[in-house]
Design a protein around this motif. Sequence first.
Motif, PDB file in Angstrom:
ATOM      1  N   ARG A  22      22.956 -10.514  26.554  1.00  0.00           N
ATOM      2  CA  ARG A  22      23.685 -10.046  25.458  1.00  0.00           C
ATOM      3  C   ARG A  22      24.936 -10.826  25.121  1.00  0.00           C
ATOM      4  NH1 ARG A  22      23.606  -4.900  23.336  1.00  0.00           N
ATOM      5  NH2 ARG A  22      21.452  -4.933  24.029  1.00  0.00           N
ATOM      6  N   GLN A 165      27.143   0.933  27.587  1.00  0.00           N
ATOM      7  CA  GLN A 165      27.241   0.650  26.163  1.00  0.00           C
ATOM      8  C   GLN A 165      28.610  -0.433  26.122  1.00  0.00           C
ATOM      9  OE1 GLN A 165      25.195   0.675  23.593  1.00  0.00           O
ATOM     10  NE2 GLN A 165      23.823   1.656  25.038  1.00  0.00           N
ATOM     11  N   LYS A 166      29.387   0.324  26.785  1.00  0.00           N
ATOM     12  CA  LYS A 166      30.856  -0.808  26.812  1.00  0.00           C
ATOM     13  C   LYS A 166      30.837  -2.089  27.462  1.00  0.00           C
ATOM     14  CE  LYS A 166      33.683   3.587  27.748  1.00  0.00           C
ATOM     15  NZ  LYS A 166      34.567   3.916  28.723  1.00  0.00           N
ATOM     16  N   GLN A 169      28.479  -4.102  24.795  1.00  0.00           N
ATOM     17  CA  GLN A 169      29.367  -4.251  23.499  1.00  0.00           C
ATOM     18  C   GLN A 169      30.429  -5.473  23.922  1.00  0.00           C
ATOM     19  OE1 GLN A 169      32.275  -1.233  22.418  1.00  0.00           O
ATOM     20  NE2 GLN A 169      31.546  -1.327  20.333  1.00  0.00           N
ATOM     21  N   ALA A 170      30.914  -5.313  25.184  1.00  0.00           N
ATOM     22  CA  ALA A 170      32.253  -6.376  25.368  1.00  0.00           C
ATOM     23  C   ALA A 170      31.332  -7.713  25.561  1.00  0.00           C
ATOM     24  CB  ALA A 170      32.844  -6.100  26.702  1.00  0.00           C
ATOM     25  N   SER A 172      28.523  -8.741  24.167  1.00  0.00           N
ATOM     26  CA  SER A 172      28.227  -9.485  22.657  1.00  0.00           C
ATOM     27  C   SER A 172      29.415 -10.120  22.124  1.00  0.00           C
ATOM     28  CB  SER A 172      27.606  -8.123  21.851  1.00  0.00           C
ATOM     29  OG  SER A 172      28.581  -7.393  21.404  1.00  0.00           O
ATOM     30  N   SER A 173      30.751  -9.868  22.443  1.00  0.00           N
ATOM     31  CA  SER A 173      31.644 -10.385  21.984  1.00  0.00           C
ATOM     32  C   SER A 173      32.603 -11.321  22.707  1.00  0.00           C
ATOM     33  CB  SER A 173      32.727  -9.620  21.021  1.00  0.00           C
ATOM     34  OG  SER A 173      33.238  -8.521  22.008  1.00  0.00           O
TER      35      SER A 173
ATOM     36  N   LYS D 166      38.705  -7.470  20.753  1.00  0.00           N
ATOM     37  CA  LYS D 166      37.992  -6.836  21.888  1.00  0.00           C
ATOM     38  C   LYS D 166      38.550  -5.822  22.377  1.00  0.00           C
ATOM     39  CE  LYS D 166      36.238 -11.444  23.356  1.00  0.00           C
ATOM     40  NZ  LYS D 166      36.318 -12.331  24.496  1.00  0.00           N
ATOM     41  N   GLN D 169      38.503  -2.544  20.219  1.00  0.00           N
ATOM     42  CA  GLN D 169      37.124  -1.998  20.347  1.00  0.00           C
ATOM     43  C   GLN D 169      37.107  -1.449  21.540  1.00  0.00           C
ATOM     44  OE1 GLN D 169      33.775  -5.011  20.926  1.00  0.00           O
ATOM     45  NE2 GLN D 169      33.181  -4.184  19.055  1.00  0.00           N
ATOM     46  N   SER D 173      36.120   3.177  22.822  1.00  0.00           N
ATOM     47  CA  SER D 173      35.287   3.988  23.428  1.00  0.00           C
ATOM     48  C   SER D 173      35.881   4.330  24.778  1.00  0.00           C
ATOM     49  CB  SER D 173      33.966   3.122  23.358  1.00  0.00           C
ATOM     50  OG  SER D 173      34.070   1.734  23.876  1.00  0.00           O
TER      51      SER D 173
END
Lengths: 178, 178, 178, 178
Positions: A22, A165-166, A169-170, A172-173, D166, D169, D173
């Motif tokens: 990811r 999910q966190k 998401q983290a 992916s960036s 980051k 974001q 969440s």
Amino acid sequence: MKLAVIHGSTRANGNTEYLTYRAVPKEKATHIYLRDYQIQPIIDERHEKNGFQDVYDDHTKVIDLMLEHDVLVFSTPIYWYSMSGAMKIFIDRWSQIMRDPDYTHFREELGKKKAYLVAVGGDNPHIKGLPLIQQFKYICDFYGMSFEGYVIGKASKPEDIRNDQKALQAASSLIKEY
Amino acid sequence: MKLAVIHGSTRANGNTEYLTYRAVPKEKATHIYLRDYQIQPIIDERHEKNGFQDVYDDHTKVIDLMLEHDVLVFSTPIYWYSMSGAMKIFIDRWSQIMRDPDYTHFREELGKKKAYLVAVGGDNPHIKGLPLIQQFKYICDFYGMSFEGYVIGKASKPEDIRNDQKALQAASSLIKEY
Amino acid sequence: MKLAVIHGSTRANGNTEYLTYRAVPKEKATHIYLRDYQIQPIIDERHEKNGFQDVYDDHTKVIDLMLEHDVLVFSTPIYWYSMSGAMKIFIDRWSQIMRDPDYTHFREELGKKKAYLVAVGGDNPHIKGLPLIQQFKYICDFYGMSFEGYVIGKASKPEDIRNDQKALQAASSLIKEY
Amino acid sequence: MKLAVIHGSTRANGNTEYLTYRAVPKEKATHIYLRDYQIQPIIDERHEKNGFQDVYDDHTKVIDLMLEHDVLVFSTPIYWYSMSGAMKIFIDRWSQIMRDPDYTHFREELGKKKAYLVAVGGDNPHIKGLPLIQQFKYICDFYGMSFEGYVIGKASKPEDIRNDQKALQAASSLIKEY
């Protein structure tokens, strides 16, 4: 910018790899799986009269590959609150590389690189993984590598990571270099 | 109280051993040198259909020896700001032991033991060794082992440790059990 | 070498002071007890148009005294796993000092000093005090102060510290400068 | 689930608050700004014959408000690699509360709550903020509070935090309870 990912998982396609892809999709980097190489644990011979004896394994192969890249992503499951043995064996041997006449440039070269860490553990990794983060920072500091960021994921059983999910998401960036 | 020392040094009679003997003289304990045993790094097969495959090496020999004692002193040089690869490989395999039908008592047995740590490093170990202390604490907590104390020594070249009077002094009063 | 001890205890003659006097006897240093001074918590006005407003309290008195010495021993009970509020308030205000036109030399001056830490806590301080050690290291690094060593003691009730022989012994050999 | 946010910033509408509102919008929680209350630093009188003397300030007002909620979000700028003095003063006084006959239920009540931490710093907070995370974990453990998560943001000058995508974001969440 050339990216390499150094995978310390001993299990293919596990949670750590999933999270790492990811962050760095397969086609965006050279992916090095330490489990595909024979690497011996270091024997500390720094102080022997003749220094380290040659070790006939794949360590320098991985080192050479690693050095060709500008950004290094270290990916490891958290085993007993630190990196996997496979990753530790690989890094321990850097002490030998630094005394190898063929690698006098090793420390300086690493000092030009950027490093990231992806780590996945099952037992409260956002707290109990912090010593690993700190350790990794010290390793980077030793070489002058810039420690650019890290992601910690929580997973234990296969595919658990898909629920974090966190972390996904983290991840992916995470990488700024592409 | 039966004491065992588990040595993670790869070099005999080095600084870490010197400091450790100050804490636990040779005749006061069973001294186990991991470098004398063949121990394979773990391959994570927790999630394979048939679980872990048997590994034919000396790991259970060391485990059996360890389990016979009440107090365990872990002794390791600090390599790259954590325990030596030899020590990490040994501990990583505990994950396999816990799933071994012959060792269903492993976790509970460890939970009855007391643990100490002796660690020696060359690069500001009183600060940069702290992640190792914290990691070791988490390992003890997992098993319910009581982490009774630690000593950090500073040494790099052979015999350096003889100059670390504070560490030598602290080591000599580390163990409460004899 | 001129030594100053900065005491963060709010209770006179408590465990932390007892241990600290073992490291630095009363007559060997200037002992500064923060509880004897009025020091206001910082109000972050770094980004106000006119910067920090003057605060009429004793902060600069302590700063001036501190700056006259070469070796600084910070002594604090461990409250909630970090330094006492009194000590934290004192250090927080350094951010204001750094922007004070009368103290443009502050950071550079601190960078010439050596620092020690004495900390005493009741709840497993050898583990749960480690974040404080690390924090203190970061503070020293910011100023370029050399963090020369620390002692952690275990005590909760009055006079408990007298039973922590290891800490007393370690304290007595802590300071290298006299 | 009733949420309260306890703000340790001394500056209104700063970076830490901005990030915190991303985690907990103003209308979703009770927002308690410690800077709006007079709270005295603790004086350790645990061992005085008559125990702690009454302190006439706003501490119990904040405690009462805090106890009415189920989820507590602690929000603090990172000052000198730990929580702000304002936050530390507030928490230090919990030692007094625990001995207050009117608050015999304090520890048990906190043990039923969930806690989060939002912290913002300017100097490599993802590494140098880790001692604060660890400290906060120990505080939660003491009370049996469940430490549910944290977000670290990087910011120094006003509005810097808006660039830390980051962190923003991750903050959005962070809270699982609404």
